[in-house]
Write an enzyme that holds these catalytic residues in place. Structure first.
Site, short mmCIF file in Angstrom:
data_model
loop_
_atom_site.label_atom_id
_atom_site.label_comp_id
_atom_site.label_asym_id
_atom_site.label_seq_id
_atom_site.Cartn_x
_atom_site.Cartn_y
_atom_site.Cartn_z
N GLU A 173 0.81 -1.23 0.00
CA GLU A 173 0.00 0.00 0.00
C GLU A 173 0.84 1.28 0.00
O GLU A 173 0.83 2.07 0.95
CB GLU A 173 -0.97 -0.01 1.19
N GLU A 362 -4.81 -8.79 0.41
CA GLU A 362 -5.52 -8.51 1.67
C GLU A 362 -6.99 -8.35 1.35
O GLU A 362 -7.36 -7.71 0.37
CB GLU A 362 -5.05 -7.20 2.34
#
Ligand code: IFM
Length: 457
Positions: A173, A362
């Site tokens: 991220e 995720e």
């Protein structure tokens, strides 16, 4: 529509599908002063007054550093085939450069051996937000040199662990590392509203990603697969007001295309370059950087939680736009539950960026789980969340997207960064005072989904 089968499980996955879970080092390991580990920016940040909920830090958290064997056994009980974890840079290189800390390398080496013994594929991420503080003291990700240090750290990991690891990720991220840390100010190092720095950081993260890929190709395991794991939030406008429609386009550029275009197309999106001109982005980009950044990846990690519903909001730090949640039920993070958006964004990724192998790196939800002292924690909302996303995935596969695996965030309840311990994302409930792990119903559902999938039903 790929509904659940008559046995309550979702069909449609290939026999070798990578069923997994994901964790990250700072969120679960604890043992921050053990084994020669150096401090990270999160050790410093979480100890600063007022930075985190209740002043909580991850000095101990799930104490996975000492419980890792038991935690691997939990994974084996679920029948997992993949474990996505992160390597703490400050554990293996306490100051971010220079000699390796052998005790730290041994920890990950033993973890990898333990996974392989249990038939689980290790899937390490090199950077999940825990920059060595010594590098932060030299400017951190704002300093272009950090990209080079990252590549050297990555090369050392390929050298020491690459004989047993075939699948790597560079960054988790990067949007969060750049924009939540340098604009929102909620993540370490906690700088607020500094767009020139945030953009510089985003570019250096991408540069470091490309340099790490080049290091892998020159390593002893050049054919291992590697990629990056951005958090992808497909955007939808809040209303049909042209200002909201335009905001949704810009947010897509800000959050998704800013990272995907340079990696897959070798260029930043024109509309965002124009928007960022006033922040001096052009000065951060040197000749040849985009060639490095677009070094071919083998896999794309997709961290997917929810779509982003975007409205114009002149008061927002984020370029005058806000992401809002309107449709209940909301998770404990205040997020909407939007599995259809996972299906749709996977098709869009294939259309816009090609037929790369995709791992959902995720996907999960926090709920206010309560342990009543029994053997199982009932979490019907998480069972619903995970099963609906698994269904969406099956449909994307049926529609031709090359999805290789799915990692639930997370194996264990853990330290949710600035939000502390109240947000429980685990398939296992963690009773922090005793470090006991109690399966939630969702863990058992996932186990049975995996078994049903392998049995071909
Ligand atoms: O806990 C985080 C993780 O570190 C990165 N992705 C989102 C998760 C939930 O907020």
């Amino acid at each position: 529509m790929a509904a659940q089968g008559s046995n309550g499980f979702v069909p449609g996955f290939p026999a070798n599908f990578g069923w997994g879970v994901a964790t990250s080092a700072y969120q679960i390991e604890g043992a921050v002063d053990e084994g020669g580990r150096g401090p990270s920016i999160w050790d410093v940040y979480s100890h600063e007054p007022g930075r985190t909920a209740g002043g909580e830090n991850a000095d101990v958290t799930c104490d996975h550093y000492h419980h890792w064997r038991d935690d691997l056994d939990l994974m084996a009980e679920l029948g997992l085939s993949v474990y996505r974890f992160s390597i703490a840079w400050p554990r293996v290189m306490p100051t971010g450069k220079g000699p390796l800390n052998e005790e730290g390398v041994d920890f990950y080496s033993r973890l990898i051996d333990g996974l392989l013994e249990r038939g689980i594929t290790p899937f390490p991420t090199l950077y999940h937000w825990d920059l060595p503080q010594a590098l932060e003291d030299e400017g951190g990700w704002v300093n272009r040199d950090t990209a080079q240090h990252f590549a050297e750290y990555a090369a050392a990991m390929f050298d020491r662990l690459g004989d047993r690891v075939d699948l790597w990720l560079t960054h988790n991220e990067p949007w969060v590392t750049a924009f939540m840390a340098y604009v929102g100010g909620e993540k370490a190092p906690g700088v607020r509203n500094n767009w020139p720095l945030a953009l510089r950081v985003s570019h250096h993260l991408l540069l470091s990603h490309g340099l790490a890929i080049q290091a892998l190709r020159g390593s002893r395991a050049p054919s291992a697969k590697i990629g990056i794991a951005p958090n992808i939030h497909p955007t939808v406008p809040f209303s049909d007001n042209p200002e909201d429609i335009d905001a949704a386009r810009r947010w897509d550029g800000f959050q998704n295309r800013w990272f995907l275009d340079p990696v897959f197309k070798g260029s930043y999106p024109e509309d965002m370059l124009a928007e960022y001109e006033r922040f001096g982005i052009a000065e951060a980009i040197e000749d040849g950087d985009l060639t490095v950044i677009s070094s071919p990846v083998d896999v794309l990690g997709v961290n997917f939680y929810h779509h982003a519903m975007i409205k114009r909001d002149p008061g927002s730090l984020y370029l005058g736009m806000t992401s809002v949640a309107v449709q209940p039920p909301f998770t404990e993070m205040g997020w909407e539950v939007t599995p259809e958006a996972l299906h749709d964004v996977l098709l869009r990724l294939k259309r816009d960026y090609g037929d790369v192998e995709i791992y959902i790196t995720e996907n999960g939800a926090a709920f206010a789980d309560v342990w009543d002292g029994g053997d199982v924690v009932e979490d019907p909302r998480r069972v619903d969340f995970v099963s609906r996303h698994v269904e969406a995935l099956a449909r994307a596969i049926a529609d031709g997207v090359n999805v290789k695996g799915h990692c639930v965030w997370s194996l264990l309840d853990n330290y949710e960064w600035e939000k502390g311990y109240a947000k429980r994302f685990g398939l296992y409930y963690v009773d922090y005072p005793t470090q006991r792990r109690i399966p939630k119903r969702s863990a058992l559902w996932y186990r049975d989904q995996i078994a049903a999938s392998r049995a071909g039903s």
